[in-house]
Design a protein around this motif. Structure first.
Motif, PDB file in Angstrom:
ATOM      1  N   VAL A 136       5.578 -19.557   1.340  1.00  0.00           N
ATOM      2  CA  VAL A 136       4.948 -19.450   0.019  1.00  0.00           C
ATOM      3  C   VAL A 136       3.679 -20.298  -0.005  1.00  0.00           C
ATOM      4  CG1 VAL A 136       5.234 -19.896  -2.454  1.00  0.00           C
ATOM      5  CG2 VAL A 136       7.161 -19.042  -1.111  1.00  0.00           C
ATOM      6  N   PHE A 137       2.595 -19.689  -0.479  1.00  0.00           N
ATOM      7  CA  PHE A 137       1.304 -20.344  -0.621  1.00  0.00           C
ATOM      8  C   PHE A 137       0.986 -20.485  -2.102  1.00  0.00           C
ATOM      9  CE2 PHE A 137       1.451 -17.992   3.297  1.00  0.00           C
ATOM     10  CZ  PHE A 137       0.869 -18.832   4.233  1.00  0.00           C
ATOM     11  N   GLY A 138      -0.077 -21.204  -2.423  1.00  0.00           N
ATOM     12  CA  GLY A 138      -0.467 -21.402  -3.818  1.00  0.00           C
ATOM     13  C   GLY A 138      -0.569 -20.113  -4.618  1.00  0.00           C
ATOM     14  N   ASP A 139      -1.207 -19.092  -4.036  1.00  0.00           N
ATOM     15  CA  ASP A 139      -1.413 -17.826  -4.747  1.00  0.00           C
ATOM     16  C   ASP A 139      -0.683 -16.644  -4.128  1.00  0.00           C
ATOM     17  OD1 ASP A 139      -3.121 -19.019  -6.615  1.00  0.00           O
ATOM     18  OD2 ASP A 139      -4.869 -18.736  -5.323  1.00  0.00           O
ATOM     19  N   HIS A 140       0.170 -16.889  -3.147  1.00  0.00           N
ATOM     20  CA  HIS A 140       0.884 -15.809  -2.469  1.00  0.00           C
ATOM     21  C   HIS A 140       2.335 -16.205  -2.249  1.00  0.00           C
ATOM     22  CE1 HIS A 140      -3.330 -15.056  -1.441  1.00  0.00           C
ATOM     23  NE2 HIS A 140      -2.988 -13.783  -1.417  1.00  0.00           N
ATOM     24  N   ASP A 141       3.223 -15.376  -2.755  1.00  0.00           N
ATOM     25  CA  ASP A 141       4.660 -15.634  -2.614  1.00  0.00           C
ATOM     26  C   ASP A 141       5.168 -14.943  -1.353  1.00  0.00           C
ATOM     27  OD1 ASP A 141       7.353 -16.344  -3.202  1.00  0.00           O
ATOM     28  OD2 ASP A 141       6.972 -16.151  -5.335  1.00  0.00           O
ATOM     29  N   VAL A 142       6.447 -14.632  -1.295  1.00  0.00           N
ATOM     30  CA  VAL A 142       7.043 -13.998  -0.117  1.00  0.00           C
ATOM     31  C   VAL A 142       6.338 -12.681   0.202  1.00  0.00           C
ATOM     32  CG1 VAL A 142       9.312 -15.044  -0.525  1.00  0.00           C
ATOM     33  CG2 VAL A 142       8.845 -12.784  -1.417  1.00  0.00           C
ATOM     34  N   ASP A 143       6.402 -12.290   1.470  1.00  0.00           N
ATOM     35  CA  ASP A 143       5.795 -11.035   1.912  1.00  0.00           C
ATOM     36  C   ASP A 143       6.837 -10.279   2.733  1.00  0.00           C
ATOM     37  OD1 ASP A 143       4.363  -8.926   2.953  1.00  0.00           O
ATOM     38  OD2 ASP A 143       2.715 -10.156   3.709  1.00  0.00           O
ATOM     39  N   THR A 144       7.566  -9.400   2.078  1.00  0.00           N
ATOM     40  CA  THR A 144       8.663  -8.681   2.730  1.00  0.00           C
ATOM     41  C   THR A 144       8.192  -7.740   3.835  1.00  0.00           C
ATOM     42  OG1 THR A 144       8.636  -6.982   1.012  1.00  0.00           O
ATOM     43  CG2 THR A 144      10.180  -8.832   0.723  1.00  0.00           C
ATOM     44  N   ARG A 145       6.898  -7.406   3.864  1.00  0.00           N
ATOM     45  CA  ARG A 145       6.380  -6.536   4.937  1.00  0.00           C
ATOM     46  C   ARG A 145       6.561  -7.172   6.309  1.00  0.00           C
ATOM     47  NH1 ARG A 145       0.461  -5.953   2.862  1.00  0.00           N
ATOM     48  NH2 ARG A 145       0.923  -8.151   2.651  1.00  0.00           N
ATOM     49  N   LYS A 146       6.576  -8.495   6.360  1.00  0.00           N
ATOM     50  CA  LYS A 146       6.710  -9.203   7.642  1.00  0.00           C
ATOM     51  C   LYS A 146       8.101  -8.991   8.256  1.00  0.00           C
ATOM     52  CE  LYS A 146       2.591 -10.732   7.368  1.00  0.00           C
ATOM     53  NZ  LYS A 146       1.540 -10.143   8.178  1.00  0.00           N
ATOM     54  N   LEU A 147       9.063  -8.629   7.447  1.00  0.00           N
ATOM     55  CA  LEU A 147      10.424  -8.401   7.938  1.00  0.00           C
ATOM     56  C   LEU A 147      10.525  -7.164   8.819  1.00  0.00           C
ATOM     57  CD1 LEU A 147      12.384  -9.125   4.634  1.00  0.00           C
ATOM     58  CD2 LEU A 147      11.960 -10.701   6.535  1.00  0.00           C
ATOM     59  N   GLU A 148       9.590  -6.239   8.666  1.00  0.00           N
ATOM     60  CA  GLU A 148       9.639  -4.962   9.386  1.00  0.00           C
ATOM     61  C   GLU A 148       8.739  -4.886  10.609  1.00  0.00           C
ATOM     62  OE1 GLU A 148      11.963  -2.817   8.727  1.00  0.00           O
ATOM     63  OE2 GLU A 148      12.585  -4.213   7.169  1.00  0.00           O
TER      64      GLU A 148
END
Length: 156
Positions: free
Chosen positions: A69-81
């Motif tokens: 998690v970054f200041g303006d960006h939360d989780v990124d589920t695309r990385k799971l694939e």
């Protein structure tokens, strides 16, 4: 038999001088088969995402990057694939300072770096840091392999 951990960035000549007669095994995403399978980038598939119910990922690194998690960006589920072993990293250069890692895909809690290592990742290898408590550099999966095979695995 001692196991030494070295950065992949070191030359073969440097490694041969430092460790005469040693067998060099590259466990990074750039390593040969079968050792590349030790890389956290390797897409084994169906890896449970910690603290996330039935969610699964292709790679351990995909989980680590997805939950960052970054200041303006939360989780990124695309990385799971991601199965290509490339395009996984989410960097501070692009997204700003890391606030922590989400305690699961839908979790409210933000885990500090060391705790995230213990709860999410402890199972990255251009570094040699095998100390889970040393958050000044990335955690070396090769060092973790050495701890495991020498029965020195850190307690959670």
């Amino acid at each position: 038999m001692p196991i030494h951990i070295a950065s992949r960035r070191r030359s073969a000549a440097s490694l041969a001088t430092a460790h005469p007669g040693a067998r060099i095994i590259d466990v990074t995403s750039k390593g040969p088969q079968p050792w590349v399978r030790m890389s956290p980038f390797y897409p084994h598939g169906h890896i449970p995402v910690p603290l996330s119910g039935d969610a699964v990922a292709q790679s351990v690194e995909g989980i680590w990057q997805a939950l960052k998690v970054f200041g303006d960006h939360d989780v990124d589920t695309r990385k799971l694939e991601v199965v290509s072993m490339t395009g996984l990293k989410r960097t501070v250069r692009k997204y700003g300072p890391v606030l922590g890692h989400r305690a699961g895909l839908g979790g409210e809690e933000l885990l500090p770096y060391e705790e995230a290592r213990r709860r999410i990742f402890l199972l990255l290898d251009y570094t040699v840091n095998g100390d889970v408590t040393d958050t000044t550099s990335a955690l070396s999966h090769a060092a973790l392999i050495r701890l495991y095979v020498t029965n020195q695995w850190p307690s959670a």
